[in-house]
Design an enzyme around this catalytic site. Structure first.
Site, PDB file in Angstrom:
ATOM      1  N   PHE A   1      35.544  28.305  41.982  1.00  0.00           N
ATOM      2  CA  PHE A   1      35.304  28.524  43.579  1.00  0.00           C
ATOM      3  C   PHE A   1      36.762  28.831  44.027  1.00  0.00           C
ATOM      4  O   PHE A   1      37.556  27.727  43.952  1.00  0.00           O
ATOM      5  CB  PHE A   1      34.807  27.480  44.271  1.00  0.00           C
ATOM      6  CG  PHE A   1      34.618  27.913  45.640  1.00  0.00           C
ATOM      7  CD1 PHE A   1      33.601  28.524  46.353  1.00  0.00           C
ATOM      8  CD2 PHE A   1      35.688  27.445  46.523  1.00  0.00           C
ATOM      9  CE1 PHE A   1      33.523  29.189  47.606  1.00  0.00           C
ATOM     10  CE2 PHE A   1      35.664  27.936  47.941  1.00  0.00           C
ATOM     11  CZ  PHE A   1      34.495  28.642  48.383  1.00  0.00           C
TER      12      PHE A   1
ATOM     13  N   ASP B   1      44.841  26.535  41.074  1.00  0.00           N
ATOM     14  CA  ASP B   1      44.591  26.461  42.361  1.00  0.00           C
ATOM     15  C   ASP B   1      44.221  24.984  42.650  1.00  0.00           C
ATOM     16  O   ASP B   1      43.345  24.530  42.439  1.00  0.00           O
ATOM     17  CB  ASP B   1      43.189  27.463  42.470  1.00  0.00           C
ATOM     18  CG  ASP B   1      42.756  27.199  44.082  1.00  0.00           C
ATOM     19  OD1 ASP B   1      43.061  26.516  44.904  1.00  0.00           O
ATOM     20  OD2 ASP B   1      41.618  28.019  44.039  1.00  0.00           O
TER      21      ASP B   1
ATOM     22  N   LYS C   1      44.309  23.953  52.533  1.00  0.00           N
ATOM     23  CA  LYS C   1      43.260  22.636  53.059  1.00  0.00           C
ATOM     24  C   LYS C   1      44.232  21.712  53.362  1.00  0.00           C
ATOM     25  O   LYS C   1      44.510  21.900  54.938  1.00  0.00           O
ATOM     26  CB  LYS C   1      42.313  22.281  51.900  1.00  0.00           C
ATOM     27  CG  LYS C   1      41.374  23.331  51.665  1.00  0.00           C
ATOM     28  CD  LYS C   1      40.201  22.706  50.951  1.00  0.00           C
ATOM     29  CE  LYS C   1      38.904  23.734  51.255  1.00  0.00           C
ATOM     30  NZ  LYS C   1      38.533  24.449  49.880  1.00  0.00           N
TER      31      LYS C   1
HETATM   32  C1  LIG Z   1      38.308  25.810  49.799  1.00  0.00           C
HETATM   33  C2  LIG Z   1      38.796  26.550  48.605  1.00  0.00           C
HETATM   34  C3  LIG Z   1      39.265  27.845  48.628  1.00  0.00           C
HETATM   35  C4  LIG Z   1      39.399  28.574  49.781  1.00  0.00           C
HETATM   36  O1  LIG Z   1      39.930  28.181  50.849  1.00  0.00           O
HETATM   37  P1  LIG Z   1      39.386  28.423  52.307  1.00  0.00           P
HETATM   38  O2  LIG Z   1      40.719  27.996  53.280  1.00  0.00           O
HETATM   39  O3  LIG Z   1      38.144  28.164  52.681  1.00  0.00           O
HETATM   40  O4  LIG Z   1      39.545  30.251  52.201  1.00  0.00           O
HETATM   41  C5  LIG Z   1      40.052  28.327  47.244  1.00  0.00           C
HETATM   42  N1  LIG Z   1      40.208  27.422  46.453  1.00  0.00           N
HETATM   43  C6  LIG Z   1      39.750  26.193  46.296  1.00  0.00           C
HETATM   44  C7  LIG Z   1      39.928  25.634  44.879  1.00  0.00           C
HETATM   45  C8  LIG Z   1      38.939  25.725  47.140  1.00  0.00           C
HETATM   46  O5  LIG Z   1      38.461  24.656  47.102  1.00  0.00           O
END
Ligand SMILES: *Cc1c(COP(=O)(O)O)cnc(C)c1O
Length: 408
Positions: free
Chosen positions: A149, A234, A263
Site C-alpha cells: 500500500f 516507504d 503521516k
Molecule cells: C498512508 C500511506 C501512504 C499514503 O499516504 P497519504 O498521506 O494517505 O497519501 C503511502 N505509503 C504508506 C506505507 C502508507 O501507510
C-alpha cells in the site's frame, strides 16, 4: 473514564447518516463523531470518551494536541503560513537540515501527502535511472511487492494488487513489476539492466502489519548495491518512532537510498511528507522539473522541525519499544481465545481474528461500543497503533476490552 454500553448507539448512527449527506462515500467509517482529542483519548459529540488505537493510521504518533507541536504551529501560524516555493521562507531550510540529519542524508524534498512522496520517489528513481545509471529512455522498471500500500493516485493503485483499490480506475502507468513480499530472491530474479529501484514498505501496514523475515531488508540492500539499483523505503507508516526505532529499517541495521516519509511528520496537525536521499540521487531533480504549491510551506516546516526535534531525543522510540513488548505480551495471551495470530513491531500490531468469532469489522464495532477505536484491514485483521504517548495501564485496559469482546 466513562462507562460504555456494549451496544452500538443507534442515535449516533442516525445523526451521522443525516449530517453526512454531502460527504462522498469513499469511506465506510465506524459510527462515531469525534469532536475533541487530547493525548491518546478522543471525545465524541455526546461526550463519550474513546481510547484512540488507530492514531489516524500513525499520523498521530505524538497523540492529539501535543503541547510542543501546538506551540510550534501557533507560533508559526501568527507569523507566516505560505509563500510557495517561488520565494524562500525562513522555515524550510532549518526543517530540511534537521530532517536530513535525522535520516543521515544530504537532501530533503518536501511535499504534502504520503502519496505525493511516493510519486516523487518514483520520478526521482526514473530520472536517476536515465541520467545516472544509463537506462534507455522510457525503459525504467521499478520492483514493488505484492500486498503493498503506497497511496491512492492512479499510478500508485496501478501497481497495487488490491482489486478494490484498482478496479474501475485504469488504464495504469507501466514500468512496475510486483513480486512476493518478504522474498528477497524474488527481487533478485526480477532485477534487469533496466531496474531503477526497489520500492517496498519495511513492514507492510495496510497489508496487516506484515513483518518480513529477518535478513530480508539486509538482502534487499545487498542486491541493490550489487546491481546498482536504488532501495526506496516507504516509511510513511512504519517510520518516525512507531516500531521502537526512528525507522523500521533501523531494526535490521539497513539504510535505504531513499526514505519516503509522511503521516507523523506533520505532527497530526497538517499534511507533511518528504523524500530524503543523498545528493547523488535527489540531486537529479533540477529546477522546474517537480514541485508543489504547498510543499515546504513555513507552517508545515515549523511543525515538522518540532517533530524532528522530538524524535531526535529518542524518547518516543524508547517508549514504543518498551510498551510494544508489553502490548505483544498482552496480545499473545489472546491467541487461542478468539485470536489466531499477532504480529507486533513496537507499538504497532496486526491481530488476526478467528473467523468463527466474527470479522475484523465486527470486532472494531464492538470495541467502539466499549470505548476503544481500532480499524480492521483485509477482513480478519484488526490493526492497533496507539499514539506513542500511551501508558502501560492504558495498553492493559485496551487489551482487557478486546478480551471481553472476543469472549462475548
Ligand atoms: C498512508 C500511506 C501512504 C499514503 O499516504 P497519504 O498521506 O494517505 O497519501 C503511502 N505509503 C504508506 C506505507 C502508507 O501507510
Amino acid at each position: 473514564m466513562s462507562i460504555h454500553s456494549p451496544k452500538l448507539d443507534t442515535s449516533t448512527i442516525r445523526i451521522i447518516s443525516s449530517e453526512e449527506d454531502h460527504v462522498a462515500r469513499n469511506y465506510h467509517a465506524l459510527p462515531v463523531v469525534i469532536s475533541h482529542g487530547e493525548g491518546v483519548w478522543v471525545t465524541d459529540v455526546e461526550g463519550k470518551r474513546y481510547l484512540d488505537l488507530l492514531s489516524a493510521y500513525s499520523a498521530l504518533n505524538f497523540g492529539h494536541g501535543h503541547p510542543d507541536l501546538l506551540a510550534a504551529a501557533r507560533d508559526q501560524l501568527s507569523r507566516l503560513t505560505l509563500t510557495s516555493r517561488a520565494f524562500h521562507n525562513d522555515q524550510l531550510a532549518p526543517f530540511a537540515a534537521a530532517l536530513a540529519e535525522l535520516c543521515q542524508k544530504d537532501l530533503v524534498l518536501p511535499m504534502n501527502t504520503g502519496a505525493e512522496a511516493v510519486e516523487t520517489g518514483i520520478k526521482v528513481a526514473r530520472a536517476w535511472a536515465y541520467r545516472v545509471k544509463g537506462v534507455p529512455e522510457g525503459a525504467a522498471e521499478i520492483i514493488v511487492a505484492n500486498g503493498n500500500f503506497h497511496g491512492r493516485t492512479t499510478t500508485i493503485v496501478g501497481f497495487s494488487d488490491d482489486e478494490q483499490a484498482r478496479d474501475g480506475f485504469g488504464p495504469f502507468t507501466p514500468g512496475f513489476v510486483s513480486v512476493p513480499y518478504g522474498d528477497a530472491e524474488a527481487i533478485a530474479n526480477a532485477i534487469t539492466d533496466n531496474t531503477a529501484a526497489v520500492l517496498i514498505e519495511p513492514i507492510q501496514g495496510e497489508g496487516g502489519v506484515i513483518i518480513p523475515p529477518e535478513g530480508y531488508l539486509a538482502r534487499v540492500r545487498e542486491l541493490c548495491d550489487t546491481h546498482n539499483v536504488l532501495f526506496i523505503a516507504d516509511e510513511i507508516q512504519s517510520g518516525l518512532g512507531r516500531t521502537g526505532a526512528t525507522f523500521a529499517c533501523d531494526r535490521d541495521g539497513v539504510i535505504p537510498d531513499v526514505y519516503l516519509l509522511g503521516k507523523a511528520l506533520g505532527g497530526g496537525i497538517l499534511p507533511l511528507s518528504a523524500v530524503v536521499a543523498n545528493e547523488d540521487v535527489l540531486g537529479v531533480i533540477r529546477p522546474g522539473e517537480h514541485g508543489s504549491t504547498f510543499g515546504g510551506n513555513p507552517l508545515a516546516a515549523a511543525v515538522g522541525r518540532q517533530v524532528v526535534e522530538m524524535l531526535a531525543t529518542g524518547e518516543f522510540q524508547k517508549r514504543a519499544a518498551a510498551l510494544g513488548e508489553h502490548l505483544e505480551a498482552g496480545l499473545t495471551a489472546l491467541i487461542g481465545h478468539g485470536v489466531t495470530a499477532v504480529r507486533v513491531a513496537g507499538l504497532w500490531a496486526g491481530v488476526d481474528i478467528d473467523p468463527s468469532i466474527g470479522t475484523g469489522r465486527e470486532v472494531a464495532e464492538l470495541l467502539l461500543a466499549r470505548g476503544v477505536l481500532v480499524k480492521d484491514t483485509h477482513g480478519q485483521t484488526v490493526r492497533i497503533a496507539p499514539p506513542l504517548v500511551i501508558r502501560a495501564t492504558e495498553v492493559d485496559w485496551a487489551i482487557e476490552q478486546l478480551r471481553v469482546v472476543l469472549e462475548s
